[in-house]
Design a protein around this motif. Structure first.
Motif, PDB file in Angstrom:
ATOM      1  N   ASN A 124       0.844  -1.179   0.000  1.00 29.51           N
ATOM      2  CA  ASN A 124       0.000   0.000   0.000  1.00 29.51           C
ATOM      3  C   ASN A 124       0.896   1.251   0.000  1.00 29.51           C
ATOM      4  O   ASN A 124       1.759   1.399   0.859  1.00 29.51           O
ATOM      5  CB  ASN A 124      -0.852  -0.073   1.279  1.00 29.51           C
ATOM      6  N   PRO A 125       0.748   2.144  -0.977  1.00 28.15           N
ATOM      7  CA  PRO A 125       1.640   3.312  -1.058  1.00 28.15           C
ATOM      8  C   PRO A 125       1.655   4.188   0.182  1.00 28.15           C
ATOM      9  O   PRO A 125       2.623   4.908   0.427  1.00 28.15           O
ATOM     10  CB  PRO A 125       1.112   4.076  -2.279  1.00 28.15           C
ATOM     11  N   LYS A 126       0.601   4.124   0.990  1.00 28.18           N
ATOM     12  CA  LYS A 126       0.579   4.901   2.225  1.00 28.18           C
ATOM     13  C   LYS A 126       1.735   4.517   3.145  1.00 28.18           C
ATOM     14  O   LYS A 126       2.288   5.351   3.860  1.00 28.18           O
ATOM     15  CB  LYS A 126      -0.754   4.700   2.957  1.00 28.18           C
ATOM     16  N   PHE A 127       2.106   3.229   3.139  1.00 31.28           N
ATOM     17  CA  PHE A 127       3.195   2.776   4.002  1.00 31.28           C
ATOM     18  C   PHE A 127       4.540   3.319   3.537  1.00 31.28           C
ATOM     19  O   PHE A 127       5.407   3.630   4.355  1.00 31.28           O
ATOM     20  CB  PHE A 127       3.211   1.247   4.060  1.00 31.28           C
ATOM     21  N   LEU A 128       4.703   3.430   2.226  1.00 34.78           N
ATOM     22  CA  LEU A 128       5.934   4.021   1.707  1.00 34.78           C
ATOM     23  C   LEU A 128       6.011   5.506   2.048  1.00 34.78           C
ATOM     24  O   LEU A 128       7.089   6.030   2.353  1.00 34.78           O
ATOM     25  CB  LEU A 128       6.006   3.807   0.194  1.00 34.78           C
ATOM     26  N   GLU A 129       4.861   6.196   2.012  1.00 35.29           N
ATOM     27  CA  GLU A 129       4.828   7.610   2.414  1.00 35.29           C
ATOM     28  C   GLU A 129       5.176   7.761   3.888  1.00 35.29           C
ATOM     29  O   GLU A 129       5.924   8.668   4.273  1.00 35.29           O
ATOM     30  CB  GLU A 129       3.433   8.188   2.145  1.00 35.29           C
TER      31      GLU A 129
END
Length: 477
Positions: free
Chosen positions: A208-213
């Protein structure tokens, strides 16, 4: 296939949000990213549960009166995390929840959900699960190409039950049988799963891209605050059943608690073993707290430095990938399921209890290593989608199958030479079709009673006929 006609991909899976399980989350992201560039028509096919089952499965008393209400919830959740509008369709098949096994099972012939004129490529997320009790149209007949993605190490779970080794022996051959019948190609996310016909190992899941952010922000915070960004100790999050790693973790903590003075551990999850996990945790001298399950992206988790996951039952653990993306140190087992994660500097693998203690003590005294841009990309869904398209090679395989099938028919008509392999597979498929249509046989092998056909309530909620049409036909080619 004409150049102007888009590939149509139907992704069938065994769970849906708001149940935060891997087969709900990962196929949803796959659908979103495969449909993002508009080059393919993608449909995500997920189970619909009646209210009585929703109450048992979905957390925080979330329920839906209609499929469209749940679809809106699913789309909103995805769009909030990806930042782009989801360009794919969502449709539902009738499902029932098996409380004993903690799983959702398809009811009726779910191949009928996709109209014949749209039946091009099917992706079966958990192909064993979707085909064990399948009774109806043969997947290979309905779709030009059927790809299975193996999520779950069922043999490991079964071994933990009564007469587990014998059950695992039978299940191993059952899995191979149904996958041989119904799938053209199989992707195993890791070598932790059993070897299967026509399979290749490749991790086609992303984060999930939120985790990379979150990971990027923690890295900036770490630089600004002189390595004080991670103010909390250790944690674990997952469905709260013993087989998901809680048993191994609590055993390690119990055995080595005197060597781990100063360590605090928080456990987050909901499931059928929640009370037993809490009871076991209370007996420890270490401060171990147990909390209900939450979204792993919740700010509550941002400040933890250490993620503990000694499980050996996973295939590729979603929460482990998420923890690495957030910049945390991860301590996990030296096991095939974690091979993909070993390329990242914050992944620390253990072989035994002594290694567990050593790595925790080392992690408590260190700060996580910042991820490079290349490492972030490797964890992303963009990279996972690239890997999926590369390993599947849709255009090449579909055209090869079409040519091969027409060639076989030509040989059969011209020279009357039987294709023994195809004939045996057809006979095997018919045997499975026959057995799966007998209620008594289904019960013996663990199917939910009454799951051969959807009941009137499910049909009404989904707006389908009762019973489903064309259920009696068996087409092998």
């Amino acid at each position: 296939m004409p150049m102007d006609k888009k590939r149509q991909i139907a992704i069938f899976t065994t769970a849906s949000l708001p149940w935060m399980t891997g087969t709900a989350v990962n196929p949803l992201f796959r659908a979103g990213y495969l449909g993002r560039d508009g080059e393919r028509k993608v449909t995500l096919v997920i189970p619909w549960l009646s209210l009585k089952d929703q109450v048992l499965v979905y957390p925080n008393q979330i329920t839906f009166q209609t499929p469209s209400e749940q679809e809106a919830y699913v789309r909103r959740w995805l769009e909030e995390r990806t930042g782009f509008l989801s360009g794919f369709n969502i449709t539902f098949y009738p499902g029932k929840f098996d409380k004993e096994k903690g799983s959702i099972w398809p009811v009726g012939d779910i191949t009928e959900i996709i109209p014949d004129e749209q039946a091009d490529i099917a992706v079966l997320e958990e192909p064993e699960h979707l085909t064990w009790y399948h009774h109806g149209r043969r997947w290979k007949s309905k779709f030009r190409l059927v790809i299975g993605i193996v999520h779950t190490n069922y043999l490991e779970y079964v071994k933990r039950e009564k007469n587990g080794r014998f059950q695992a022996f039978l299940l191993k051959y059952l899995n191979s049988w149904v996958i041989q019948i119904y799938c053209h190609k199989v992707i195993r996310l890791s070598a932790a799963t059993q070897d299967l016909p026509k399979s290749i190992i490749c991790n086609v899941h992303g984060v999930n891209p939120k985790f990379l952010e979150i990971g990027k922000k923690k890295q900036e915070q770490q630089q600004q605050q002189e390595n004080q960004a991670f103010s909390k100790g250790a944690y674990f999050i997952g469905k709260m059943v013993w087989s998901k790693g809680y048993k191994e973790l609590l055993q390690l903590l119990s055995k080595h608690q005197k060597q781990l003075t100063g360590l605090t551990v928080d456990l987050y999850g909901s499931g059928i073993d929640s009370e037993k996990v809490q009871e076991k945790a209370k007996k420890l001298e270490l401060p171990v707290e147990v909390y209900p399950g939450r979204d792993h992206a919740d700010p509550l988790f941002h400040d933890y430095k250490l993620f503990l996951n000694p499980s050996t039952s996973d295939v590729v653990c979603t929460t482990t990938a998420e923890a690495l993306a957030m910049g945390k140190i991860v301590i996990c087992s030296n096991h095939p399921s974690n091979e993909f994660f070993m390329q990242f500097p914050n992944c620390r693998t253990i072989n035994d209890g002594d290694g567990f203690v050593k790595e925790i003590q080392k992690a408590m005294a260190e700060v996580p290593v910042p991820l490079s841009e290349e490492q972030r990309h490797e964890l992303s869904w963009e990279s996972a989608t690239e890997r999926f398209l590369k390993v599947v090679d849709l255009e090449h395989i579909a055209s090869t199958r079409k040519l091969s099938r027409s060639s076989t028919k030509f040989m059969s008509m011209s020279f009357k030479i039987p294709d023994m392999k195809t004939s045996m597979e057809d006979a095997s498929a018919y045997m499975h079709y026959t057995a799966s249509g007998i209620e008594a046989a289904r019960k013996v092998f663990g199917a939910i009673p009454g799951s051969l056909e959807p009941d009137e309530e499910l049909c009404k909620e989904l707006g389908i006929s009762f019973p489903m049409a064309n259920r009696s036909s068996f087409r092998s080619s």
